[in-house]
Design a protein around this motif. Structure first.
Motif, PDB file in Angstrom:
ATOM      1  N   PHE A  53      -1.190 -40.961  12.865  1.00 45.68           N
ATOM      2  CA  PHE A  53      -2.681 -42.057  12.378  1.00 45.68           C
ATOM      3  C   PHE A  53      -3.189 -40.681  12.066  1.00 45.68           C
ATOM      4  O   PHE A  53      -4.438 -40.535  10.781  1.00 45.68           O
ATOM      5  N   ALA A  54      -3.255 -39.668  11.841  1.00 47.61           N
ATOM      6  CA  ALA A  54      -3.941 -38.524  11.405  1.00 47.61           C
ATOM      7  C   ALA A  54      -3.124 -38.144   9.917  1.00 47.61           C
ATOM      8  O   ALA A  54      -4.892 -38.201   9.113  1.00 47.61           O
ATOM      9  N   ASP A  55      -2.376 -38.607   9.241  1.00 49.66           N
ATOM     10  CA  ASP A  55      -2.095 -37.942   8.165  1.00 49.66           C
ATOM     11  C   ASP A  55      -2.924 -39.496   7.288  1.00 49.66           C
ATOM     12  O   ASP A  55      -3.761 -38.641   6.310  1.00 49.66           O
ATOM     13  N   TRP A  56      -3.138 -39.949   7.566  1.00 48.04           N
ATOM     14  CA  TRP A  56      -3.715 -41.715   6.720  1.00 48.04           C
ATOM     15  C   TRP A  56      -4.455 -41.367   6.735  1.00 48.04           C
ATOM     16  O   TRP A  56      -5.250 -41.667   6.077  1.00 48.04           O
ATOM     17  N   LEU A  57      -5.417 -41.075   7.529  1.00 50.76           N
ATOM     18  CA  LEU A  57      -6.597 -40.617   7.888  1.00 50.76           C
ATOM     19  C   LEU A  57      -7.162 -39.537   6.521  1.00 50.76           C
ATOM     20  O   LEU A  57      -8.418 -39.797   6.233  1.00 50.76           O
ATOM     21  N   VAL A  58      -6.696 -38.566   6.579  1.00 47.14           N
ATOM     22  CA  VAL A  58      -6.381 -37.852   5.646  1.00 47.14           C
ATOM     23  C   VAL A  58      -6.212 -37.954   4.655  1.00 47.14           C
ATOM     24  O   VAL A  58      -7.256 -37.640   3.813  1.00 47.14           O
ATOM     25  N   PHE A  59      -5.044 -38.562   4.579  1.00 52.57           N
ATOM     26  CA  PHE A  59      -5.168 -38.995   2.984  1.00 52.57           C
ATOM     27  C   PHE A  59      -6.470 -40.161   1.875  1.00 52.57           C
ATOM     28  O   PHE A  59      -6.322 -39.873   1.198  1.00 52.57           O
ATOM     29  N   GLY A  60      -6.732 -40.800   3.170  1.00 55.58           N
ATOM     30  CA  GLY A  60      -7.817 -41.834   2.702  1.00 55.58           C
ATOM     31  C   GLY A  60      -9.209 -40.543   2.428  1.00 55.58           C
ATOM     32  O   GLY A  60     -10.014 -41.143   1.202  1.00 55.58           O
ATOM     33  N   THR A  61      -9.239 -39.695   3.221  1.00 51.99           N
ATOM     34  CA  THR A  61     -10.355 -39.327   2.692  1.00 51.99           C
ATOM     35  C   THR A  61     -10.597 -38.430   1.752  1.00 51.99           C
ATOM     36  O   THR A  61     -11.460 -38.428   0.717  1.00 51.99           O
ATOM     37  N   THR A  62      -9.134 -38.348   1.492  1.00 52.66           N
ATOM     38  CA  THR A  62      -8.715 -37.421  -0.042  1.00 52.66           C
ATOM     39  C   THR A  62      -9.088 -37.636  -1.135  1.00 52.66           C
ATOM     40  O   THR A  62      -9.508 -37.643  -2.325  1.00 52.66           O
ATOM     41  N   ALA A  63      -8.514 -39.225  -0.758  1.00 51.63           N
ATOM     42  CA  ALA A  63      -8.616 -40.165  -1.804  1.00 51.63           C
ATOM     43  C   ALA A  63     -10.170 -40.455  -2.411  1.00 51.63           C
ATOM     44  O   ALA A  63     -11.093 -40.341  -3.056  1.00 51.63           O
ATOM     45  N   ALA A  64     -10.701 -40.833  -0.991  1.00 46.46           N
ATOM     46  CA  ALA A  64     -12.385 -40.770  -1.191  1.00 46.46           C
ATOM     47  C   ALA A  64     -13.307 -40.182  -2.454  1.00 46.46           C
ATOM     48  O   ALA A  64     -14.217 -40.030  -2.589  1.00 46.46           O
ATOM     49  N   THR A  65     -12.505 -38.185  -1.660  1.00 47.76           N
ATOM     50  CA  THR A  65     -13.401 -37.632  -2.437  1.00 47.76           C
ATOM     51  C   THR A  65     -13.602 -37.072  -3.516  1.00 47.76           C
ATOM     52  O   THR A  65     -14.241 -36.555  -4.446  1.00 47.76           O
ATOM     53  N   LEU A  66     -12.651 -37.974  -4.440  1.00 47.79           N
ATOM     54  CA  LEU A  66     -12.761 -38.429  -5.818  1.00 47.79           C
ATOM     55  C   LEU A  66     -13.502 -38.900  -6.328  1.00 47.79           C
ATOM     56  O   LEU A  66     -14.803 -38.512  -7.545  1.00 47.79           O
ATOM     57  N   PHE A  67     -14.576 -40.335  -5.493  1.00 46.24           N
ATOM     58  CA  PHE A  67     -15.726 -40.496  -6.240  1.00 46.24           C
ATOM     59  C   PHE A  67     -16.972 -39.672  -5.870  1.00 46.24           C
ATOM     60  O   PHE A  67     -17.651 -39.531  -6.349  1.00 46.24           O
ATOM     61  N   VAL A  68     -16.525 -38.724  -4.925  1.00 49.59           N
ATOM     62  CA  VAL A  68     -18.052 -37.775  -4.592  1.00 49.59           C
ATOM     63  C   VAL A  68     -17.864 -36.311  -6.324  1.00 49.59           C
ATOM     64  O   VAL A  68     -18.660 -36.043  -6.552  1.00 49.59           O
ATOM     65  N   TYR A  69     -16.924 -36.508  -6.411  1.00 44.61           N
ATOM     66  CA  TYR A  69     -16.469 -34.939  -6.954  1.00 44.61           C
ATOM     67  C   TYR A  69     -17.182 -35.875  -8.693  1.00 44.61           C
ATOM     68  O   TYR A  69     -17.808 -35.140  -9.734  1.00 44.61           O
ATOM     69  N   TYR A 128      -8.478 -33.446 -15.727  1.00 48.76           N
ATOM     70  CA  TYR A 128      -7.937 -34.439 -14.726  1.00 48.76           C
ATOM     71  C   TYR A 128      -8.305 -35.774 -15.277  1.00 48.76           C
ATOM     72  O   TYR A 128      -9.541 -36.016 -15.228  1.00 48.76           O
ATOM     73  N   ARG A 129      -7.756 -36.015 -15.167  1.00 41.94           N
ATOM     74  CA  ARG A 129      -7.449 -38.359 -14.617  1.00 41.94           C
ATOM     75  C   ARG A 129      -7.185 -38.726 -14.039  1.00 41.94           C
ATOM     76  O   ARG A 129      -5.343 -38.414 -14.036  1.00 41.94           O
ATOM     77  N   VAL A 130      -7.432 -39.493 -13.185  1.00 42.95           N
ATOM     78  CA  VAL A 130      -6.969 -40.510 -12.485  1.00 42.95           C
ATOM     79  C   VAL A 130      -6.387 -42.219 -12.728  1.00 42.95           C
ATOM     80  O   VAL A 130      -7.395 -42.522 -13.036  1.00 42.95           O
ATOM     81  N   LEU A 189     -10.360 -48.325  -9.381  1.00 42.08           N
ATOM     82  CA  LEU A 189      -9.559 -49.377  -8.926  1.00 42.08           C
ATOM     83  C   LEU A 189      -7.934 -48.835  -8.157  1.00 42.08           C
ATOM     84  O   LEU A 189      -8.077 -48.652  -6.620  1.00 42.08           O
ATOM     85  N   THR A 190      -7.080 -48.057  -9.079  1.00 38.91           N
ATOM     86  CA  THR A 190      -6.152 -46.922  -8.355  1.00 38.91           C
ATOM     87  C   THR A 190      -7.006 -46.680  -7.168  1.00 38.91           C
ATOM     88  O   THR A 190      -6.395 -46.959  -5.422  1.00 38.91           O
ATOM     89  N   PRO A 191      -7.990 -45.715  -6.955  1.00 35.43           N
ATOM     90  CA  PRO A 191      -8.777 -44.798  -5.264  1.00 35.43           C
ATOM     91  C   PRO A 191      -8.804 -46.192  -4.546  1.00 35.43           C
ATOM     92  O   PRO A 191      -8.359 -45.916  -3.002  1.00 35.43           O
ATOM     93  N   LEU A 192      -8.998 -46.961  -4.917  1.00 37.22           N
ATOM     94  CA  LEU A 192      -9.927 -47.999  -4.125  1.00 37.22           C
ATOM     95  C   LEU A 192      -8.554 -48.937  -3.392  1.00 37.22           C
ATOM     96  O   LEU A 192      -8.837 -48.846  -1.926  1.00 37.22           O
ATOM     97  N   LEU A 193      -8.253 -48.602  -3.929  1.00 36.09           N
ATOM     98  CA  LEU A 193      -6.785 -49.401  -3.337  1.00 36.09           C
ATOM     99  C   LEU A 193      -5.744 -48.776  -2.425  1.00 36.09           C
ATOM    100  O   LEU A 193      -5.230 -48.819  -1.406  1.00 36.09           O
ATOM    101  N   PHE A 194      -5.575 -47.447  -2.802  1.00 33.45           N
ATOM    102  CA  PHE A 194      -4.833 -47.186  -1.923  1.00 33.45           C
ATOM    103  C   PHE A 194      -6.335 -46.222  -0.595  1.00 33.45           C
ATOM    104  O   PHE A 194      -5.154 -45.915   0.575  1.00 33.45           O
TER     105      PHE A 194
END
Length: 105
Positions: A6-22, A36-38, A43-48
């Motif tokens: 649970f904690a892992d996936w919460l962190v994984f999703g939050t980490t992917a969301a930081t791409l939009f912040v940056y 770097y490019r994603v 689309l891929t970060p949103l799906l993740f």
């Protein structure tokens, strides 16, 4: 420990969301351009993020006690983070204060 996924996936999703912040900070000029490019962005970060949210919601619904344990596990790191951030900020200010004392009038 069953609370960890649970904690892992919460962190994984939050980490992917930081791409939009940056990316937003880059556009406003508040962050340097990065080299770097994603692939498939946005689309891929949103799906993740959606997949991570699905796992978090599913694990919370199926076993709320483990989700609570995972939340407490993550929350236990907050005081450590605050301590280290305060310590780092104090060290950054200390050399400037010492330089003014050593330099004298």
């Amino acid at each position: 420990m069953r609370a960890r996924p649970f904690a892992d996936w919460l962190v994984f999703g939050t980490t992917a969301a930081t791409l939009f912040v940056y990316r937003a900070r880059e556009k406003r000029g508040q962050a340097p351009r990065v080299s770097y490019r994603v692939p498939g962005h946005p689309l891929t970060p949103l799906l993740f993020i959606a997949a991570a949210l699905y796992v978090v919601v599913g694990s919370t619904a199926s076993n709320p006690l483990n989700a609570l344990k995972g939340t407490l596990l993550l929350g236990a790191g907050v005081p450590v983070f605050l301590y280290w951030r305060r310590r780092r900020e104090g060290q950054a200010k200390a050399p400037a204060a010492q330089a003014s004392v050593v330099g004298g009038p």
